[in-house]
Design a protein around this motif. Structure first.
Motif, PDB file in Angstrom:
ATOM      1  N   LYS A  65       0.931   3.761   1.405  1.00 35.97           N
ATOM      2  CA  LYS A  65       1.423   4.646   2.824  1.00 35.97           C
ATOM      3  C   LYS A  65       2.567   4.588   3.279  1.00 35.97           C
ATOM      4  O   LYS A  65       3.047   5.110   4.231  1.00 35.97           O
TER       5      LYS A  65
ATOM      6  N   ASN B  67       5.811  13.614   2.947  1.00 35.30           N
ATOM      7  CA  ASN B  67       6.223  12.066   2.912  1.00 35.30           C
ATOM      8  C   ASN B  67       7.732  12.129   2.823  1.00 35.30           C
ATOM      9  O   ASN B  67       8.443  12.979   3.109  1.00 35.30           O
TER      10      ASN B  67
ATOM     11  N   ASN C 149       0.941  -1.192   0.042  1.00 44.93           N
ATOM     12  CA  ASN C 149      -0.067   0.042   0.084  1.00 44.93           C
ATOM     13  C   ASN C 149       0.849   1.339  -0.078  1.00 44.93           C
ATOM     14  O   ASN C 149       1.982   1.212   0.783  1.00 44.93           O
TER      15      ASN C 149
HETATM   16  C1  LIG Z   1      -3.211   5.015  -5.838  1.00 48.80           C
HETATM   17  C2  LIG Z   1      -2.725   5.615  -4.485  1.00 48.80           C
HETATM   18  C3  LIG Z   1      -1.680   6.350  -4.486  1.00 48.80           C
HETATM   19  C4  LIG Z   1      -1.204   7.030  -3.216  1.00 48.80           C
HETATM   20  N1  LIG Z   1      -0.293   7.733  -3.303  1.00 48.80           N
HETATM   21  C5  LIG Z   1       0.054   8.286  -1.672  1.00 48.80           C
HETATM   22  C6  LIG Z   1       1.118   9.134  -1.444  1.00 48.80           C
HETATM   23  O1  LIG Z   1       1.637   9.129  -2.430  1.00 48.80           O
HETATM   24  N2  LIG Z   1       1.424   9.561  -0.265  1.00 48.80           N
HETATM   25  C7  LIG Z   1       0.586   9.350   0.550  1.00 48.80           C
HETATM   26  O2  LIG Z   1       1.137   9.713   1.985  1.00 48.80           O
HETATM   27  N3  LIG Z   1      -0.438   8.499   0.430  1.00 48.80           N
HETATM   28  C8  LIG Z   1      -0.689   8.138  -0.642  1.00 48.80           C
HETATM   29  N4  LIG Z   1      -1.872   7.165  -0.919  1.00 48.80           N
HETATM   30  C9  LIG Z   1      -2.633   6.869   0.376  1.00 48.80           C
HETATM   31  C10 LIG Z   1      -2.146   5.635   1.363  1.00 48.80           C
HETATM   32  O3  LIG Z   1      -1.927   4.711   0.489  1.00 48.80           O
HETATM   33  C11 LIG Z   1      -3.503   5.288   2.072  1.00 48.80           C
HETATM   34  O4  LIG Z   1      -4.646   5.105   1.309  1.00 48.80           O
HETATM   35  C12 LIG Z   1      -3.521   6.573   3.064  1.00 48.80           C
HETATM   36  O5  LIG Z   1      -2.470   6.594   3.889  1.00 48.80           O
HETATM   37  C13 LIG Z   1      -4.674   5.918   4.011  1.00 48.80           C
HETATM   38  O6  LIG Z   1      -3.939   4.614   4.832  1.00 48.80           O
HETATM   39  P1  LIG Z   1      -5.171   3.963   5.778  1.00 48.80           P
HETATM   40  O7  LIG Z   1      -6.530   3.594   5.171  1.00 48.80           O
HETATM   41  O8  LIG Z   1      -4.344   2.727   6.339  1.00 48.80           O
HETATM   42  O9  LIG Z   1      -5.435   4.762   7.004  1.00 48.80           O
HETATM   43  C14 LIG Z   1      -2.182   6.587  -1.858  1.00 48.80           C
HETATM   44  C15 LIG Z   1      -3.391   5.882  -2.312  1.00 48.80           C
HETATM   45  C16 LIG Z   1      -3.463   5.128  -3.416  1.00 48.80           C
HETATM   46  C17 LIG Z   1      -4.969   4.263  -3.666  1.00 48.80           C
END
Ligand SMILES: Cc1cc2nc3c(=O)[nH]c(=O)nc-3n(C[C@H](O)[C@H](O)[C@H](O)COP(=O)(O)O)c2cc1C
Length: 205
Positions: free
Chosen positions: A59, A90, A57
């Motif tokens: 995150k 980040n 993921n």
């Molecule tokens: C395609 C995609 C790209 C993402 N890119 C980032 C990113 O560049 N930086 C970031 O902090 N979270 C990013 N996220 C969000 C995290 O993956 C995650 O969904 C968020 O931190 C919430 O996590 P949780 O559901 O475990 O709380 C992205 C999510 C997706 C689906």
């Protein structure tokens, strides 16, 4: 490009291969919404090799000073299948912090079912306020170059719709949509589809 199975079956996925903008695609139908495709620009920006990215993921880019309310905003938009653009703290692989203007948009299949999420990441200078304003203004002026029809198509592409659905929505043939779409990409400085989605969201379309 790498990753599990079906990664070439959406035009946006194919388009990130050639994008200079760091981009990933995730599969929300797998547990933990893992990244299935990441381009070279994403590795260059974050310092992670592709084999350290695919299957996780996104995150892992978060860290000590990541703003929890911004993470929550991304999470909420993902849950509602809505596009989101935030500027969040980040960390790269070597733990260097960077301000990430991250865009996450849902991509739908031909039956309007959620298929993937596209993420794209742009490193901002730490004095990011001026920069995000500049990106917004640049995106607005690029969108202004488009005809009304091209703008409509850009809007639908940014909503994650595919040519067939766009044709149906606008009562056009798929060939006509594809013609408008390639003219639209040319007017946006030959952007890839993924870049055009980003321009649309930055412009507030
Ligand atoms: C395609 C995609 C790209 C993402 N890119 C980032 C990113 O560049 N930086 C970031 O902090 N979270 C990013 N996220 C969000 C995290 O993956 C995650 O969904 C968020 O931190 C919430 O996590 P949780 O559901 O475990 O709380 C992205 C999510 C997706 C689906």
């Amino acid at each position: 490009m790498n990753g599990a199975g079906r990664q070439d079956d959406h035009p946006v996925i194919r388009s990130i291969r050639n994008s200079p903008v760091a981009s990933v695609v995730s599969d929300p139908w797998q547990p933990e919404n893992p990244i299935i495709v990441a381009n070279d620009a994403f590795s260059a920006l974050t310092g992670y090799r592709r084999d350290e990215i695919v299957g996780r993921n996104c995150k892992f880019l978060a860290g000590e000073h990541t703003e929890p309310w911004l993470t929550h905003r991304i999470k909420d938009s993902i849950a509602r299948h809505q596009p989101v653009l935030v500027e969040i703290m980040n960390y790269k692989r070597d733990r260097t912090p960077f301000r990430n203007a991250v865009l996450v948009v849902p991509l739908f299949d031909e039956h309007d079912r959620l298929q993937y999420f596209l993420g794209s990441q742009v490193e901002l200078p730490f004095d990011a306020l001026a920069c995000s304003q500049t990106r917004h203004e640049r995106a607005v002026s690029m969108v202004k170059r488009l005809s009304r029809r091209q703008r409509e198509i850009l809007q639908l592409v940014a909503d994650g719709r595919r040519s067939k659905q766009i044709a149906w929505t606008l009562h056009l043939s798929e060939e006509t949509v594809k013609m408008h779409r390639s003219l639209m990409l040319a007017k946006l400085d030959s952007a890839t589809t993924a870049d055009a989605v980003r321009i649309a969201v930055e412009a507030g379309l």
